[in-house]
Design a protein around this motif. Structure first.
Motif, PDB file in Angstrom:
ATOM      1  N   THR A 128       0.767  -1.204   0.000  1.00  0.00           N
ATOM      2  CA  THR A 128      -0.047  -0.052  -0.006  1.00  0.00           C
ATOM      3  C   THR A 128       0.780   1.326   0.057  1.00  0.00           C
ATOM      4  N   SER A 129       0.595   2.213  -0.736  1.00  0.00           N
ATOM      5  CA  SER A 129       1.197   3.424  -0.736  1.00  0.00           C
ATOM      6  C   SER A 129       0.668   4.289   0.384  1.00  0.00           C
ATOM      7  N   PHE A 130       1.722   4.972   1.037  1.00  0.00           N
ATOM      8  CA  PHE A 130       1.301   5.894   2.318  1.00  0.00           C
ATOM      9  C   PHE A 130       1.779   7.182   1.986  1.00  0.00           C
ATOM     10  N   GLY A 131       1.048   8.586   2.410  1.00  0.00           N
ATOM     11  CA  GLY A 131       1.591   9.489   2.326  1.00  0.00           C
ATOM     12  C   GLY A 131       1.353  10.130   3.511  1.00  0.00           C
ATOM     13  N   ILE A 132       2.402  11.431   4.046  1.00  0.00           N
ATOM     14  CA  ILE A 132       2.295  11.957   5.085  1.00  0.00           C
ATOM     15  C   ILE A 132       2.474  13.451   4.731  1.00  0.00           C
ATOM     16  N   VAL A 133       1.787  14.349   5.401  1.00  0.00           N
ATOM     17  CA  VAL A 133       1.797  15.764   5.083  1.00  0.00           C
ATOM     18  C   VAL A 133       2.425  16.394   6.299  1.00  0.00           C
ATOM     19  N   ASP A 134       3.501  17.323   5.862  1.00  0.00           N
ATOM     20  CA  ASP A 134       4.357  18.250   7.000  1.00  0.00           C
ATOM     21  C   ASP A 134       5.195  17.165   7.697  1.00  0.00           C
TER      22      ASP A 134
END
Length: 351
Positions: A128-134
């Motif tokens: 699964t691709s994950f993203g995190i902001v900041d």
């Protein structure tokens, strides 16, 4: 060292999406496009909100705009989940793991507070691709979506210096952390470079997010009132939901407020105060979220550190309020500063 890259202009324009979100709790998912979702292969983008949740008219709502754009374009099922009071890293991890287990892809944690939880969840679900902001999180299946907040804040400082009549302006930060220091540093530098004699008042609402620095309009209002008493006639806030209190206080005194992250002049919930929202320092969180979703849809998921700055229109300054054009020299000064930052003539501080 992982590669640091700048996203292309695929993100541009998402920040201008209408944000019709309202505050709510619990889990929200969309199944209205189930037929299309099934034909596309199932579930797509899911986001987990930061403190303040959906309806903050700022940071979280910008992420929601990116989700809505992806849902409309790709025709799949999406989900967005609210935070809870007093939650732990384990609670955040469980939230992210649950989304990945249900088949959502990508899964995005909105805000630096998701760092430890997202790192753990990404290891459990490597496909699964994950993203995190900041925040920057290491992982072969993780995209760290970061911004040059100081550059947009510098432009806000230029605008404030041109707009002030008392030669005193203010800054209200939600929480006293390095991320928000970037906003203050850029803003102060922009003010001083434009008009050296202007005094900048600064205040942080809390030391930690758990104390409500990003989620307490009453705290923002009280801080702004204190700066107004000291003769500030322009106040810039980087305080999430708390910033609404700053805007309210400024409007009641009929002086300028400067919004953050989203174009707060256009926010329906702030319509009563819009005449006193001079501009907003934009941060295209929606564009970042959408770009990650598109990369997954295209079969080439983004990974590593993805940087949004003025060069790719990942940050900027809103010009929705026509009154900006009535302030002598403001528009030209902002345009000149923007060009100088992009070409490297101006180096904007982060601390």
């Amino acid at each position: 060292m992982r590669r640091i890259s700048s996203l292309t202009r695929v993100a541009v324009g998402v920040a201008s999406l209408a944000l019709a979100a309202t505050a709510c709790g619990g889990t929200s998912s969309d199944s209205s496009s189930s037929d299309s979702s099934e034909s596309k292969g199932g579930k797509g983008l899911a986001i987990a909100y930061d403190v303040g949740g959906k309806g903050d008219q700022s940071f979280n709502d910008a992420a929601y705009a990116g989700l809505e754009k992806a849902k409309k374009e790709f025709g799949y099922q999406t989900a967005d989940i609210e935070p809870t009071d007093g939650e732990t890293d384990a609670d955040k991890e469980q939230r992210l793991v649950s989304l990945a287990k249900q088949g959502y892809n990508p899964v995005v944690g909105v805000g630096f507070a998701y760092g430890p939880a997202l790192e753990a969840a990404a290891k459990k679900y490597p496909k699964t691709s994950f993203g995190i902001v900041d925040s920057v999180v290491e992982g072969d299946n993780v995209a760290s979506l970061v911004f040059a907040e100081q550059e947009a804040s510098y432009l806000a400082g230029v605008a404030a210096a041109k707009a002030t009549k008392t030669n005193t302006v203010g800054f209200v930060g939600g929480v006293d952390i390095p991320l928000i220091h970037k906003f203050e540093a850029g803003y102060t530098q922009g003010v001083k470079d434009t008009k050296p004699g202007v005094k900048v008042l600064s205040q942080y609402l809390t030391q930690t997010a758990e104390e409500g620095g990003f989620s307490s309009p009453d705290k923002g209002k009280a801080a702004a009132e204190g700066q107004l008493e000291k003769n500030a006639d322009v106040i810039y806030q980087a305080a999430g939901l708390s910033g609404q209190g700053v805007i309210e206080a400024a409007a009641k005194k009929k002086v300028w407020a400067i919004g953050v992250d989203s174009d707060q002049y256009k926010q329906e919930a702030l319509a009563a105060y819009k005449d006193y929202i001079l501009t907003s320092a934009l941060k295209d969180v929606g564009g970042a979220v959408y770009s990650l979703a598109k990369s997954v849809e295209d079969g080439k998921p983004l990974t590593g550190v993805q940087t949004f700055d003025l060069k790719v229109d990942g940050v900027g300054l809103a010009d929705s309020n026509p009154k900006m054009g009535e302030i002598a020299g403001l528009t030209d000064a902002v345009a000149k500063a923007k060009a100088s930052i992009i070409d490297g003539t101006i180096k904007v501080k982060t601390e």
